[in-house]
Design a protein around this motif. Structure first.
Motif, PDB file in Angstrom:
ATOM      1  N   LYS A  52      -6.396   1.650   3.740  1.00  0.00           N
ATOM      2  CA  LYS A  52      -6.477   2.922   4.343  1.00  0.00           C
ATOM      3  C   LYS A  52      -6.900   2.715   5.895  1.00  0.00           C
ATOM      4  CE  LYS A  52      -8.328   5.163   0.176  1.00  0.00           C
ATOM      5  NZ  LYS A  52      -9.707   5.975  -0.440  1.00  0.00           N
ATOM      6  N   THR A  53      -6.863   1.734   6.546  1.00  0.00           N
ATOM      7  CA  THR A  53      -6.983   1.497   7.674  1.00  0.00           C
ATOM      8  C   THR A  53      -5.831   0.714   8.383  1.00  0.00           C
ATOM      9  OG1 THR A  53      -8.417  -0.416   7.670  1.00  0.00           O
ATOM     10  CG2 THR A  53      -9.523   1.707   7.502  1.00  0.00           C
ATOM     11  N   PRO A  54      -5.585   0.787   9.640  1.00  0.00           N
ATOM     12  CA  PRO A  54      -4.520  -0.014  10.288  1.00  0.00           C
ATOM     13  C   PRO A  54      -5.051  -1.769  10.246  1.00  0.00           C
ATOM     14  CG  PRO A  54      -4.939   1.692  11.739  1.00  0.00           C
ATOM     15  CD  PRO A  54      -5.865   1.600  10.616  1.00  0.00           C
ATOM     16  N   GLU A  55      -6.308  -1.897  10.162  1.00  0.00           N
ATOM     17  CA  GLU A  55      -6.962  -3.420  10.150  1.00  0.00           C
ATOM     18  C   GLU A  55      -6.421  -3.832   8.687  1.00  0.00           C
ATOM     19  OE1 GLU A  55      -8.638  -1.190  13.417  1.00  0.00           O
ATOM     20  OE2 GLU A  55      -8.507  -0.790  11.161  1.00  0.00           O
ATOM     21  N   LYS A  56      -6.831  -3.246   7.824  1.00  0.00           N
ATOM     22  CA  LYS A  56      -6.348  -3.695   6.516  1.00  0.00           C
ATOM     23  C   LYS A  56      -5.019  -3.838   6.232  1.00  0.00           C
ATOM     24  CE  LYS A  56      -7.811  -4.815   2.340  1.00  0.00           C
ATOM     25  NZ  LYS A  56      -8.468  -5.814   2.187  1.00  0.00           N
ATOM     26  N   VAL A  57      -4.241  -2.990   7.080  1.00  0.00           N
ATOM     27  CA  VAL A  57      -2.822  -3.202   6.596  1.00  0.00           C
ATOM     28  C   VAL A  57      -2.460  -4.695   7.427  1.00  0.00           C
ATOM     29  CG1 VAL A  57      -0.578  -2.493   7.384  1.00  0.00           C
ATOM     30  CG2 VAL A  57      -2.160  -0.941   6.604  1.00  0.00           C
ATOM     31  N   SER A  58      -3.035  -4.926   8.337  1.00  0.00           N
ATOM     32  CA  SER A  58      -2.791  -6.088   9.321  1.00  0.00           C
ATOM     33  C   SER A  58      -3.161  -7.190   8.389  1.00  0.00           C
ATOM     34  CB  SER A  58      -3.272  -6.084  10.782  1.00  0.00           C
ATOM     35  OG  SER A  58      -3.129  -7.228  11.199  1.00  0.00           O
ATOM     36  N   GLU A  59      -4.579  -6.945   7.857  1.00  0.00           N
ATOM     37  CA  GLU A  59      -4.882  -8.061   7.217  1.00  0.00           C
ATOM     38  C   GLU A  59      -4.017  -8.610   5.949  1.00  0.00           C
ATOM     39  OE1 GLU A  59      -8.529  -8.797   4.037  1.00  0.00           O
ATOM     40  OE2 GLU A  59      -9.063  -7.633   5.826  1.00  0.00           O
ATOM     41  N   ASN A  60      -3.523  -7.314   5.265  1.00  0.00           N
ATOM     42  CA  ASN A  60      -2.772  -7.563   4.058  1.00  0.00           C
ATOM     43  C   ASN A  60      -1.175  -8.300   4.407  1.00  0.00           C
ATOM     44  OD1 ASN A  60      -4.322  -6.800   2.159  1.00  0.00           O
ATOM     45  ND2 ASN A  60      -3.639  -4.657   2.104  1.00  0.00           N
ATOM     46  N   TRP A  61      -0.780  -7.727   5.539  1.00  0.00           N
ATOM     47  CA  TRP A  61       0.569  -8.394   6.083  1.00  0.00           C
ATOM     48  C   TRP A  61       0.722  -9.840   6.225  1.00  0.00           C
ATOM     49  CZ3 TRP A  61       5.057  -5.513   7.704  1.00  0.00           C
ATOM     50  CH2 TRP A  61       6.008  -6.283   8.677  1.00  0.00           C
ATOM     51  N   ASP A  62      -0.575 -10.274   6.949  1.00  0.00           N
ATOM     52  CA  ASP A  62      -0.591 -11.688   7.535  1.00  0.00           C
ATOM     53  C   ASP A  62      -0.962 -12.465   5.965  1.00  0.00           C
ATOM     54  OD1 ASP A  62      -0.509 -11.116   9.993  1.00  0.00           O
ATOM     55  OD2 ASP A  62      -2.839 -11.396  10.232  1.00  0.00           O
ATOM     56  N   ARG A  63      -1.582 -12.035   5.135  1.00  0.00           N
ATOM     57  CA  ARG A  63      -1.729 -12.768   3.741  1.00  0.00           C
ATOM     58  C   ARG A  63      -0.431 -12.873   2.861  1.00  0.00           C
ATOM     59  NH1 ARG A  63      -1.891 -10.331  -0.873  1.00  0.00           N
ATOM     60  NH2 ARG A  63      -2.472  -8.495  -0.162  1.00  0.00           N
ATOM     61  N   ILE A  64       0.428 -11.515   3.110  1.00  0.00           N
ATOM     62  CA  ILE A  64       1.516 -11.668   2.404  1.00  0.00           C
ATOM     63  C   ILE A  64       2.618 -12.623   3.240  1.00  0.00           C
ATOM     64  CG2 ILE A  64       3.599 -10.322   1.735  1.00  0.00           C
ATOM     65  CD1 ILE A  64       1.690  -7.861   1.669  1.00  0.00           C
ATOM     66  N   HIS A 111       0.897  -1.227  -0.152  1.00  0.00           N
ATOM     67  CA  HIS A 111       0.048  -0.024  -0.018  1.00  0.00           C
ATOM     68  C   HIS A 111       0.866   1.288   0.054  1.00  0.00           C
ATOM     69  CE1 HIS A 111       1.010  -1.293   4.092  1.00  0.00           C
ATOM     70  NE2 HIS A 111       0.734   0.077   4.474  1.00  0.00           N
ATOM     71  N   VAL A 112       2.300   0.911   0.206  1.00  0.00           N
ATOM     72  CA  VAL A 112       3.012   2.160   0.187  1.00  0.00           C
ATOM     73  C   VAL A 112       3.920   2.130  -1.123  1.00  0.00           C
ATOM     74  CG1 VAL A 112       5.020   3.436   1.593  1.00  0.00           C
ATOM     75  CG2 VAL A 112       3.156   2.408   3.000  1.00  0.00           C
ATOM     76  N   PHE A 113       4.494   0.887  -1.257  1.00  0.00           N
ATOM     77  CA  PHE A 113       5.312   0.781  -2.438  1.00  0.00           C
ATOM     78  C   PHE A 113       4.711   0.191  -3.556  1.00  0.00           C
ATOM     79  CE2 PHE A 113       7.901   0.817   1.552  1.00  0.00           C
ATOM     80  CZ  PHE A 113       8.627   1.666   1.584  1.00  0.00           C
TER      81      PHE A 113
END
Length: 271
Positions: free
Chosen positions: A114-126, A106-108
């Motif tokens: 747009k939310t910390p929760e979505k970032v965490s979800e993406n992190w776990d998936r990756i 979402h940065v690179f």
């Protein structure tokens, strides 16, 4: 002649690496030369806890000091593996940069989060996709067994909840906590003062684990919350000891009422 730790044009980071190299060198420190990766882990863990204490104390000078100790231990471990020609500090840094870039699409990249929760979800998936080649029997297998119990419970709770195995809201888990407390109370009464009742011990563990889930819903980390409560108690108790000493008394000789008078004074001073 002693080796210089301040070569011209060197950075503080270079000087720290040079310091470790000197300590491990032929004319270095016998204690440092004796260390192995497994023996150093104890000191790394201790320094991390001291850093956590410093952060929670809110003392910037203490944080600066303890962060340096943690950095030294991490670099010392890396140096040991570098000596064995497994990898070097540049490999560690480059691998971490690549991982952080990969886990922040979402940065690179062109992913939206747009939310910390979505970032965490993406992190776990990756993270799961990265480890797809290393098949695990359970989502819980990668949780370090050596973590303190509360921190481990928090990770286990989070992993399980991400599969959908969870309460709908905090009221549900709080009701469960009350249920577990009743079960513990029942078993404790049944034990009738018997030392080391396994059943009562297990029920008490259930109370603690359920409270960890309450903390998760409340967005509180149980380990750091408990550390802060312990620090607060220590400050208040030390104040009580000082008060007793000023009166020429020993804590063991104070009456229940006198102790609580000092405790109330300490509560007013250390919230």
């Amino acid at each position: 002649m002693a080796k210089s730790l301040n070569p011209t044009g060197s950075t503080s980071f270079d000087r720290l690496l040079a310091l470790i190299e000197t300590l491990r060198g032929e004319n270095g420190c016998p204690w440092d030369r004796k260390q192995t990766p497994s023996t150093v882990t104890r000191y790394l863990i201790e320094e991390v806890y001291e850093l956590v204490d410093a952060v929670l104390s809110g003392n910037p000078d203490a944080v600066c000091d303890e962060a340096g100790d943690v950095l030294f231990q991490v670099l010392f471990v890396v140096h040991l593996f570098s000596e064995a020609r497994h990898f070097c500090i540049q490999d560690v840094i480059e691998k971490n940069i690549q991982k952080m870039v990969r886990r922040h699409p979402h940065v690179f990249g062109n992913v939206t989060a747009k939310t910390p929760e979505k970032v965490s979800e993406n992190w776990d998936r990756i993270k799961r996709s990265e480890k797809s080649g290393n098949q695990r029997a359970s989502l819980l297998d990668s949780i370090p067994a050596g973590l303190p119990a509360l921190a481990r419970a928090a990770m286990v709770s989070e992993r399980a909840a991400k599969t959908g195995f969870d309460w709908n809201d905090i009221s549900g888990v709080m009701a469960k906590a009350m249920e577990e407390w009743e079960e513990f109370s029942t078993e404790l009464a049944a034990a009738d003062g018997a030392e080391g009742s396994d059943t009562a011990s297990m029920e008490f563990g259930d109370v603690l684990f359920t409270m960890v889930n309450v903390a998760r819903f409340a967005r509180i980390h149980p380990e750091t919350a408990l550390i802060r409560s312990i620090q607060k108690f220590e400050e208040r108790f030390r104040h009580m000891e000082a008060g007793a000493a000023e009166a020429g008394r020993d804590m063991n000789d104070l009456t229940f009422k006198e102790m609580h008078t000092l405790w109330d004074e300490a509560k007013g001073k250390f919230y």
